[in-house]
Design a protein around this motif. Structure first.
Motif, PDB file in Angstrom:
ATOM      1  N   HIS A  81      24.520   1.549   6.683  1.00  0.00           N
ATOM      2  CA  HIS A  81      25.207   0.278   6.445  1.00  0.00           C
ATOM      3  C   HIS A  81      25.729   0.099   5.023  1.00  0.00           C
ATOM      4  O   HIS A  81      26.407  -0.906   4.755  1.00  0.00           O
ATOM      5  N   GLY A  82      25.424   0.994   4.112  1.00  0.00           N
ATOM      6  CA  GLY A  82      25.973   0.921   2.757  1.00  0.00           C
ATOM      7  C   GLY A  82      25.703  -0.402   2.063  1.00  0.00           C
ATOM      8  O   GLY A  82      24.585  -0.912   2.091  1.00  0.00           O
ATOM      9  N   VAL A  83      26.753  -0.970   1.473  1.00  0.00           N
ATOM     10  CA  VAL A  83      26.590  -2.193   0.680  1.00  0.00           C
ATOM     11  C   VAL A  83      26.162  -3.398   1.509  1.00  0.00           C
ATOM     12  O   VAL A  83      25.671  -4.386   0.954  1.00  0.00           O
ATOM     13  N   ALA A  84      26.322  -3.338   2.818  1.00  0.00           N
ATOM     14  CA  ALA A  84      25.887  -4.447   3.673  1.00  0.00           C
ATOM     15  C   ALA A  84      24.391  -4.708   3.517  1.00  0.00           C
ATOM     16  O   ALA A  84      23.933  -5.837   3.695  1.00  0.00           O
ATOM     17  N   VAL A  85      23.629  -3.685   3.148  1.00  0.00           N
ATOM     18  CA  VAL A  85      22.189  -3.864   2.934  1.00  0.00           C
ATOM     19  C   VAL A  85      21.962  -4.922   1.855  1.00  0.00           C
ATOM     20  O   VAL A  85      21.136  -5.825   2.014  1.00  0.00           O
ATOM     21  N   TYR A  86      22.723  -4.831   0.764  1.00  0.00           N
ATOM     22  CA  TYR A  86      22.582  -5.802  -0.332  1.00  0.00           C
ATOM     23  C   TYR A  86      23.052  -7.186   0.100  1.00  0.00           C
ATOM     24  O   TYR A  86      22.407  -8.190  -0.195  1.00  0.00           O
ATOM     25  N   GLN A  87      24.175  -7.225   0.784  1.00  0.00           N
ATOM     26  CA  GLN A  87      24.736  -8.502   1.217  1.00  0.00           C
ATOM     27  C   GLN A  87      23.794  -9.237   2.162  1.00  0.00           C
ATOM     28  O   GLN A  87      23.555 -10.442   2.015  1.00  0.00           O
ATOM     29  N   VAL A  88      23.243  -8.511   3.115  1.00  0.00           N
ATOM     30  CA  VAL A  88      22.341  -9.125   4.092  1.00  0.00           C
ATOM     31  C   VAL A  88      21.038  -9.558   3.412  1.00  0.00           C
ATOM     32  O   VAL A  88      20.548 -10.663   3.653  1.00  0.00           O
ATOM     33  N   ALA A  89      20.469  -8.708   2.569  1.00  0.00           N
ATOM     34  CA  ALA A  89      19.229  -9.068   1.875  1.00  0.00           C
ATOM     35  C   ALA A  89      19.435 -10.341   1.064  1.00  0.00           C
ATOM     36  O   ALA A  89      18.618 -11.273   1.127  1.00  0.00           O
ATOM     37  N   GLU A  90      20.525 -10.387   0.306  1.00  0.00           N
ATOM     38  CA  GLU A  90      20.803 -11.570  -0.513  1.00  0.00           C
ATOM     39  C   GLU A  90      20.997 -12.806   0.360  1.00  0.00           C
ATOM     40  O   GLU A  90      20.446 -13.866   0.082  1.00  0.00           O
ATOM     41  N   GLN A  91      21.782 -12.667   1.413  1.00  0.00           N
ATOM     42  CA  GLN A  91      22.047 -13.779   2.321  1.00  0.00           C
ATOM     43  C   GLN A  91      20.751 -14.350   2.892  1.00  0.00           C
ATOM     44  O   GLN A  91      20.559 -15.566   2.933  1.00  0.00           O
ATOM     45  N   GLU A  92      19.845 -13.481   3.313  1.00  0.00           N
ATOM     46  CA  GLU A  92      18.608 -13.954   3.934  1.00  0.00           C
ATOM     47  C   GLU A  92      17.655 -14.572   2.917  1.00  0.00           C
ATOM     48  O   GLU A  92      17.022 -15.591   3.202  1.00  0.00           O
ATOM     49  N   VAL A  93      17.543 -13.999   1.736  1.00  0.00           N
ATOM     50  CA  VAL A  93      16.678 -14.571   0.702  1.00  0.00           C
ATOM     51  C   VAL A  93      17.224 -15.925   0.253  1.00  0.00           C
ATOM     52  O   VAL A  93      16.478 -16.911   0.170  1.00  0.00           O
ATOM     53  N   LEU A  94      18.518 -16.001  -0.030  1.00  0.00           N
ATOM     54  CA  LEU A  94      19.103 -17.270  -0.473  1.00  0.00           C
ATOM     55  C   LEU A  94      19.051 -18.322   0.623  1.00  0.00           C
ATOM     56  O   LEU A  94      18.814 -19.504   0.348  1.00  0.00           O
ATOM     57  N   GLY A  95      19.238 -17.912   1.869  1.00  0.00           N
ATOM     58  CA  GLY A  95      19.138 -18.859   2.984  1.00  0.00           C
ATOM     59  C   GLY A  95      17.736 -19.433   3.094  1.00  0.00           C
ATOM     60  O   GLY A  95      17.557 -20.637   3.317  1.00  0.00           O
ATOM     61  N   TRP A  96      16.730 -18.586   2.915  1.00  0.00           N
ATOM     62  CA  TRP A  96      15.342 -19.054   2.958  1.00  0.00           C
ATOM     63  C   TRP A  96      15.081 -20.027   1.804  1.00  0.00           C
ATOM     64  O   TRP A  96      14.449 -21.075   1.998  1.00  0.00           O
ATOM     65  N   SER A 126       0.856  -1.199   0.000  1.00  0.00           N
ATOM     66  CA  SER A 126       0.000   0.000   0.000  1.00  0.00           C
ATOM     67  C   SER A 126       0.888   1.245   0.000  1.00  0.00           C
ATOM     68  O   SER A 126       2.100   1.170   0.235  1.00  0.00           O
ATOM     69  N   ALA A 127       0.274   2.395  -0.198  1.00  0.00           N
ATOM     70  CA  ALA A 127       1.028   3.656  -0.207  1.00  0.00           C
ATOM     71  C   ALA A 127       1.732   3.897   1.124  1.00  0.00           C
ATOM     72  O   ALA A 127       2.890   4.338   1.150  1.00  0.00           O
ATOM     73  N   ASP A 128       1.056   3.604   2.251  1.00  0.00           N
ATOM     74  CA  ASP A 128       1.702   3.829   3.548  1.00  0.00           C
ATOM     75  C   ASP A 128       2.853   2.856   3.774  1.00  0.00           C
ATOM     76  O   ASP A 128       3.884   3.214   4.348  1.00  0.00           O
ATOM     77  N   ALA A 129       2.722   1.632   3.295  1.00  0.00           N
ATOM     78  CA  ALA A 129       3.815   0.661   3.406  1.00  0.00           C
ATOM     79  C   ALA A 129       5.001   1.103   2.542  1.00  0.00           C
ATOM     80  O   ALA A 129       6.156   0.995   2.964  1.00  0.00           O
ATOM     81  N   CYS A 130       4.720   1.598   1.339  1.00  0.00           N
ATOM     82  CA  CYS A 130       5.788   2.087   0.452  1.00  0.00           C
ATOM     83  C   CYS A 130       6.555   3.221   1.125  1.00  0.00           C
ATOM     84  O   CYS A 130       7.791   3.247   1.089  1.00  0.00           O
ATOM     85  N   ALA A 131       5.844   4.146   1.734  1.00  0.00           N
ATOM     86  CA  ALA A 131       6.501   5.273   2.406  1.00  0.00           C
ATOM     87  C   ALA A 131       7.389   4.775   3.544  1.00  0.00           C
ATOM     88  O   ALA A 131       8.530   5.230   3.711  1.00  0.00           O
ATOM     89  N   LYS A 132       6.882   3.824   4.324  1.00  0.00           N
ATOM     90  CA  LYS A 132       7.659   3.284   5.437  1.00  0.00           C
ATOM     91  C   LYS A 132       8.891   2.549   4.925  1.00  0.00           C
ATOM     92  O   LYS A 132       9.995   2.720   5.442  1.00  0.00           O
ATOM     93  N   LEU A 133       8.715   1.748   3.877  1.00  0.00           N
ATOM     94  CA  LEU A 133       9.842   1.006   3.314  1.00  0.00           C
ATOM     95  C   LEU A 133      10.899   1.938   2.732  1.00  0.00           C
ATOM     96  O   LEU A 133      12.100   1.710   2.919  1.00  0.00           O
ATOM     97  N   ARG A 134      10.480   2.975   2.031  1.00  0.00           N
ATOM     98  CA  ARG A 134      11.451   3.935   1.480  1.00  0.00           C
ATOM     99  C   ARG A 134      12.272   4.577   2.593  1.00  0.00           C
ATOM    100  O   ARG A 134      13.495   4.720   2.487  1.00  0.00           O
ATOM    101  N   ARG A 135      11.605   4.970   3.661  1.00  0.00           N
ATOM    102  CA  ARG A 135      12.297   5.594   4.794  1.00  0.00           C
ATOM    103  C   ARG A 135      13.292   4.625   5.424  1.00  0.00           C
ATOM    104  O   ARG A 135      14.455   4.962   5.653  1.00  0.00           O
ATOM    105  N   ILE A 136      12.855   3.399   5.659  1.00  0.00           N
ATOM    106  CA  ILE A 136      13.727   2.394   6.274  1.00  0.00           C
ATOM    107  C   ILE A 136      14.923   2.097   5.377  1.00  0.00           C
ATOM    108  O   ILE A 136      16.069   2.064   5.842  1.00  0.00           O
ATOM    109  N   LEU A 137      14.684   1.876   4.096  1.00  0.00           N
ATOM    110  CA  LEU A 137      15.783   1.548   3.190  1.00  0.00           C
ATOM    111  C   LEU A 137      16.762   2.712   3.047  1.00  0.00           C
ATOM    112  O   LEU A 137      17.980   2.488   2.987  1.00  0.00           O
ATOM    113  N   ASP A 138      16.275   3.928   3.010  1.00  0.00           N
ATOM    114  CA  ASP A 138      17.170   5.092   2.970  1.00  0.00           C
ATOM    115  C   ASP A 138      18.065   5.116   4.207  1.00  0.00           C
ATOM    116  O   ASP A 138      19.281   5.335   4.104  1.00  0.00           O
ATOM    117  N   GLU A 139      17.471   4.881   5.365  1.00  0.00           N
ATOM    118  CA  GLU A 139      18.247   4.868   6.606  1.00  0.00           C
ATOM    119  C   GLU A 139      19.253   3.724   6.613  1.00  0.00           C
ATOM    120  O   GLU A 139      20.401   3.899   7.033  1.00  0.00           O
TER     121      GLU A 139
END
Length: 99
Positions: free
Chosen positions: A73-88, A55-68
């Motif tokens: 954490h810089g590139v660690a965001v990508y590394q952690v996201a990939e690690q968790e998706v591939l682990g699942w 939803s629009a409110d979820a998009c706003a929250k996600l944009r804020r969180i990802l910006d922060e």
């Protein structure tokens, strides 16, 4: 799914440590809400119905969180996201019956 995911289903990101980053992505993966950190949440669609996942409110929250996350954490965001998706995905593969 009965409609887009609203902001209440998006976990807060209050623990700014690396472990907090890992836990946030783990929560997103466990709810089947993970997506590539470079994608705008508004562009993420549900595989079930082809409509916007968030939803629009979820998009706003996600944009804020990802910006922060990117700022702190810089590139660690990508590394952690990939690690968790591939682990699942690996867990799902191991849990499925042999063919």
């Amino acid at each position: 799914m009965t409609g887009p995911v609203d902001a209440t289903r998006i976990p807060d990101w209050s623990d700014r440590s690396h472990q907090g980053l890992v836990r946030w992505w783990q929560q997103m993966v466990s709810q089947h809400l993970a997506f590539h950190p470079d994608d705008d949440p508004d562009s993420v669609i549900s595989f079930a119905d082809g409509k916007a996942l968030f939803s629009a409110d979820a998009c706003a929250k996600l944009r804020r969180i990802l910006d922060e996350m990117h700022r702190e954490h810089g590139v660690a965001v990508y590394q952690v996201a990939e690690q968790e998706v591939l682990g699942w995905m690996l867990m799902q593969e191991r849990a499925s019956p042999a063919r």
